[in-house]
Design a protein around this motif. Structure first.
Motif, short mmCIF file in Angstrom:
data_model
loop_
_atom_site.label_atom_id
_atom_site.label_comp_id
_atom_site.label_asym_id
_atom_site.label_seq_id
_atom_site.Cartn_x
_atom_site.Cartn_y
_atom_site.Cartn_z
N GLU A 15 0.17 5.70 -0.05
CA GLU A 15 -0.83 6.76 -0.15
C GLU A 15 -0.23 8.10 0.26
OE1 GLU A 15 -4.00 6.44 2.70
OE2 GLU A 15 -2.70 5.55 4.22
N SER A 57 0.85 -1.19 0.00
CA SER A 57 0.00 0.00 0.00
C SER A 57 0.88 1.24 0.00
CB SER A 57 -0.92 0.03 1.22
OG SER A 57 -0.18 0.14 2.42
N ASN A 97 3.01 0.96 3.16
CA ASN A 97 2.80 -0.31 3.87
C ASN A 97 2.51 -0.15 5.36
OD1 ASN A 97 3.40 -1.49 1.44
ND2 ASN A 97 5.26 -2.52 2.11
#
Length: 205
Positions: free
Chosen positions: A7, A5, A68
């Motif tokens: 973002e 992940s 992450n």
């Protein structure tokens, strides 16, 4: 590093806006248009998470990216762009200096220099400032794909000599186009952040 992940979190302009979860932070510093956004995107295997711009100096805050749930990349405003007011430059400078000197979760600064050219006076000043305060540094020579393989060692040597880098300090030759240096740089980042090393792998975007 297997990217599970990633973002964008916040564009911060003061310590009260910095994330407070204590995750290790890796800062990216360099003059405007040296390729910080492109490097972030390549490391994270994302096309447009960090937005590249044809307008130098567009990044005016500390841009935080969470990876992450394990660490942050922090994109620092580019230095050396003249078309902002002296007042703005001084304000950015104070913000950057305070962050780099006082931010406890900061584990490493990736200082980006354009491998095609000798480091500028501002590159040297930034390097000497970081060294003076004992801030861990990894130099990243960007745009390596613009050089031939035979040119790279010579240009790497020029970077080391111009900055006055001690033996053993990492210099990663990086290309956001080809991915050269990505695995090496992730290994350095993981070690600095105290993360267990993984076999670099493609993420499913």
């Amino acid at each position: 590093m297997k990217i599970k992940s990633s973002e964008f979190v916040i564009s911060a302009v003061s310590p009260k806006q910095y994330p407070d979860d204590g995750l290790p932070e890796i800062a990216l510093a360099g003059r405007s248009n040296v390729g910080k956004s492109s490097l972030i995107n390549k490391l994270l295997l994302r096309k447009n998470l960090a937005r590249t711009s044809s307008q130098p100096g567009k990044t005016q805050q500390l841009n935080y990216y969470r990876i992450n749930e394990e660490l942050f990349f922090v994109d620092v405003p580019g230095y050396g762009y003249a078309k902002v007011s002296k007042t703005e430059r001084e304000a950015w400078g104070r913000m950057i200096e305070n962050y780099l000197r006082e931010r406890e979760p900061l584990k490493l600064v990736l200082q980006l220099v354009d491998l095609r050219h000798p480091p500028t006076a501002l590159d040297v000043s930034m390097y000497e400032w970081l060294s003076h305060y004992g801030i861990p540094i990894c130099i990243v020579g960007t745009k390596a794909d613009k050089l031939t393989k035979s040119q790279m060692p010579k240009h790497g040597k020029i970077v080391r000599e111009t900055l006055g880098m001690p033996k053993g300090q990492p210099l990663v030759l990086f290309s956001s186009e080809t991915g050269q240096g990505r695995d090496e740089l992730w290994s350095i980042i993981e070690q600095a952040a105290g993360l267990p090393g993984e076999t670099p792998a493609e993420s499913a975007e």
